[in-house]
Design a protein around this motif. Structure first.
Motif, PDB file in Angstrom:
ATOM      1  N   LEU A  35      97.189  97.209  88.205  1.00 21.12           N
ATOM      2  CA  LEU A  35      95.950  96.996  88.971  1.00 21.12           C
ATOM      3  C   LEU A  35      95.728  96.976  90.328  1.00 21.12           C
ATOM      4  O   LEU A  35      95.267  96.484  91.026  1.00 21.12           O
ATOM      5  CB  LEU A  35      94.711  96.739  87.741  1.00 21.12           C
ATOM      6  CG  LEU A  35      94.290  96.627  86.808  1.00 21.12           C
ATOM      7  CD1 LEU A  35      93.805  95.589  86.442  1.00 21.12           C
ATOM      8  CD2 LEU A  35      93.762  97.856  86.759  1.00 21.12           C
ATOM      9  N   GLY A  36      97.235  96.403  90.368  1.00 20.89           N
ATOM     10  CA  GLY A  36      97.184  96.101  91.919  1.00 20.89           C
ATOM     11  C   GLY A  36      97.355  94.620  91.955  1.00 20.89           C
ATOM     12  O   GLY A  36      96.677  93.657  92.978  1.00 20.89           O
ATOM     13  N   TYR A  37      97.200  93.702  90.741  1.00 24.64           N
ATOM     14  CA  TYR A  37      96.233  92.115  90.672  1.00 24.64           C
ATOM     15  C   TYR A  37      97.572  91.826  89.928  1.00 24.64           C
ATOM     16  O   TYR A  37      98.271  92.041  89.042  1.00 24.64           O
ATOM     17  CB  TYR A  37      95.575  92.337  90.108  1.00 24.64           C
ATOM     18  CG  TYR A  37      94.428  91.562  89.906  1.00 24.64           C
ATOM     19  CD1 TYR A  37      93.640  90.480  90.261  1.00 24.64           C
ATOM     20  CD2 TYR A  37      94.096  90.708  88.311  1.00 24.64           C
ATOM     21  CE1 TYR A  37      92.732  89.988  90.270  1.00 24.64           C
ATOM     22  CE2 TYR A  37      93.490  89.726  87.920  1.00 24.64           C
ATOM     23  CZ  TYR A  37      92.907  89.146  89.081  1.00 24.64           C
ATOM     24  OH  TYR A  37      92.549  88.092  89.040  1.00 24.64           O
ATOM     25  N   SER A  38      97.408  90.075  90.245  1.00 26.43           N
ATOM     26  CA  SER A  38      97.841  89.453  89.622  1.00 26.43           C
ATOM     27  C   SER A  38      97.547  88.667  88.536  1.00 26.43           C
ATOM     28  O   SER A  38      96.029  88.010  88.935  1.00 26.43           O
ATOM     29  CB  SER A  38      98.498  88.263  90.380  1.00 26.43           C
ATOM     30  OG  SER A  38      99.452  87.334  89.574  1.00 26.43           O
ATOM     31  N   PHE A  39      97.520  88.286  87.161  1.00 25.71           N
ATOM     32  CA  PHE A  39      97.001  87.254  85.905  1.00 25.71           C
ATOM     33  C   PHE A  39      97.507  86.072  86.224  1.00 25.71           C
ATOM     34  O   PHE A  39      96.302  85.124  84.983  1.00 25.71           O
ATOM     35  CB  PHE A  39      96.674  87.987  84.364  1.00 25.71           C
ATOM     36  CG  PHE A  39      95.328  89.105  84.815  1.00 25.71           C
ATOM     37  CD1 PHE A  39      94.610  89.251  84.589  1.00 25.71           C
ATOM     38  CD2 PHE A  39      96.884  90.605  84.922  1.00 25.71           C
ATOM     39  CE1 PHE A  39      93.271  90.350  84.401  1.00 25.71           C
ATOM     40  CE2 PHE A  39      96.116  91.659  84.539  1.00 25.71           C
ATOM     41  CZ  PHE A  39      94.416  91.381  84.394  1.00 25.71           C
ATOM     42  N   GLY A  40      98.319  85.817  87.133  1.00 21.31           N
ATOM     43  CA  GLY A  40      97.993  83.997  87.008  1.00 21.31           C
ATOM     44  C   GLY A  40     100.120  83.683  86.934  1.00 21.31           C
ATOM     45  O   GLY A  40     100.573  85.184  86.436  1.00 21.31           O
ATOM     46  N   SER A  41     100.044  83.116  87.411  1.00 22.87           N
ATOM     47  CA  SER A  41     101.720  82.729  87.686  1.00 22.87           C
ATOM     48  C   SER A  41     102.846  82.334  85.424  1.00 22.87           C
ATOM     49  O   SER A  41     101.572  82.433  84.759  1.00 22.87           O
ATOM     50  CB  SER A  41     102.074  81.398  88.034  1.00 22.87           C
ATOM     51  OG  SER A  41     103.528  80.691  87.702  1.00 22.87           O
ATOM     52  N   LEU A  42     103.677  82.833  85.521  1.00 23.08           N
ATOM     53  CA  LEU A  42     104.271  82.949  84.616  1.00 23.08           C
ATOM     54  C   LEU A  42     105.030  81.994  83.716  1.00 23.08           C
ATOM     55  O   LEU A  42     105.671  81.988  82.946  1.00 23.08           O
ATOM     56  CB  LEU A  42     105.186  84.044  83.769  1.00 23.08           C
ATOM     57  CG  LEU A  42     104.825  85.743  84.023  1.00 23.08           C
ATOM     58  CD1 LEU A  42     105.428  86.602  83.663  1.00 23.08           C
ATOM     59  CD2 LEU A  42     103.695  85.510  82.724  1.00 23.08           C
ATOM     60  N   ALA A  43     104.856  80.730  85.258  1.00 21.03           N
ATOM     61  CA  ALA A  43     105.364  79.548  85.088  1.00 21.03           C
ATOM     62  C   ALA A  43     104.912  78.131  84.386  1.00 21.03           C
ATOM     63  O   ALA A  43     106.140  77.032  84.608  1.00 21.03           O
ATOM     64  CB  ALA A  43     106.274  79.305  86.214  1.00 21.03           C
ATOM     65  N   SER A  44     104.253  79.016  84.059  1.00 24.08           N
ATOM     66  CA  SER A  44     103.069  77.577  83.683  1.00 24.08           C
ATOM     67  C   SER A  44     102.350  78.077  82.343  1.00 24.08           C
ATOM     68  O   SER A  44     102.287  78.885  81.985  1.00 24.08           O
ATOM     69  CB  SER A  44     101.793  76.959  84.397  1.00 24.08           C
ATOM     70  OG  SER A  44     101.293  77.841  84.413  1.00 24.08           O
ATOM     71  N   GLU A  45     101.687  76.650  81.654  1.00 27.33           N
ATOM     72  CA  GLU A  45     101.058  77.522  80.400  1.00 27.33           C
ATOM     73  C   GLU A  45      99.167  77.542  80.954  1.00 27.33           C
ATOM     74  O   GLU A  45      98.936  77.671  80.203  1.00 27.33           O
ATOM     75  CB  GLU A  45     100.668  75.955  79.129  1.00 27.33           C
ATOM     76  CG  GLU A  45     101.846  76.212  78.899  1.00 27.33           C
ATOM     77  CD  GLU A  45     102.024  76.968  77.482  1.00 27.33           C
ATOM     78  OE1 GLU A  45     101.494  77.762  77.594  1.00 27.33           O
ATOM     79  OE2 GLU A  45     102.809  77.249  76.740  1.00 27.33           O
TER      80      GLU A  45
END
Length: 237
Positions: A35-45
């Protein structure tokens, strides 16, 4: 994701739910590539309502399995708003939960679609500034749809539907495949050591390109063998 997991084991050994993390990683990978979209950082909960809805979709569908058989008979009855109202008053919690899940996924899909459409209308300069630089699947599909003939052109509703289908189909299978690879390596630690050596030798401790990863023979063999042993998705229907 690595940093988030390391943060959880700073005080020593800890049990990590890897299916949770592979699910988040898969959603982000498919989001960016599809989608060319980020669902958020993987470095946090950090929680994401779309991710939660995606995980709840299959259980929600299973809970209304018998009612699904009525869909061909009722989907054409009255306008959409009337059918939605009927779901709200129908005495079935599973059906209302499914409606909530679908509504959540649709809202986010519409937001992403409108953002991408706006960038496409502004021109290539705005497109390349998005995640994926306009090379993601949906950007390519939307560009092709703009120049398609009237008979082949998809409606906006169909395009938005493709987004949810893509994410649902790709993220679950990717997550399952990743967690099976990790499980297999945990059960065969001799191969885990060999794979770690190959990855570190290729510079995986730093940034490494997809092309470099794709040239690693042991990594390729382990991925293929795991997929042979454990199908990411199966159907008993």
């Amino acid at each position: 994701m690595r940093d988030a997991i390391l943060a959880q084991i700073q005080d020593g050994h800890s049990e990590i739910d890897m299916l949770h993390w592979t699910g988040r990683a898969a959603l982000e990978l498919v989001g960016q590539g599809g989608l060319g979209y980020s669902f958020g950082s993987l470095a946090s909960e950090m929680q994401d309502d779309y991710g939660d809805a995606l995980k709840a979709l299959t259980p929600s569908l299973v809970s209304v399995d018998l009612l699904e058989r009525l869909v061909p008979w009722v989907c054409g009855i009255g306008p959409a708003w009337l059918r939605r109202l009927a779901i709200d008053v129908f005495p079935n919690a599973g059906l209302r939960r499914l409606k909530s899940v679908v509504d959540c996924m649709t809202r986010r899909s519409v937001e992403i679609y409108e953002s991408k459409k706006e960038a496409l209308n502004k021109g290539d300069k705005d497109v390349v500034q998005q995640i994926g630089e306009g090379k993601d699947i949906m950007s390519v599909l939307m560009k092709a749809n703009q120049v398609a003939s009237d008979g082949d052109r998809m409606t906006e509703e169909e395009l938005i539907g493709q987004m949810s289908t893509l994410i649902f189909a790709a993220s679950d299978t990717t997550s399952n495949a990743l967690v099976h690879i990790l499980q297999t390596l945990a059960e065969h630690q001799d191969w885990q050591k060999k794979l770690r050596a190959e990855l570190l030798g290729a510079g995986a401790g730093n940034q490494i390109s997809y092309e470099q990863l794709n040239r690693l023979p042991l990594l390729d063999a382990i991925c293929r063998e795991t997929l042979r042993l454990y199908a990411p998705q199966f159907s008993s229907g």
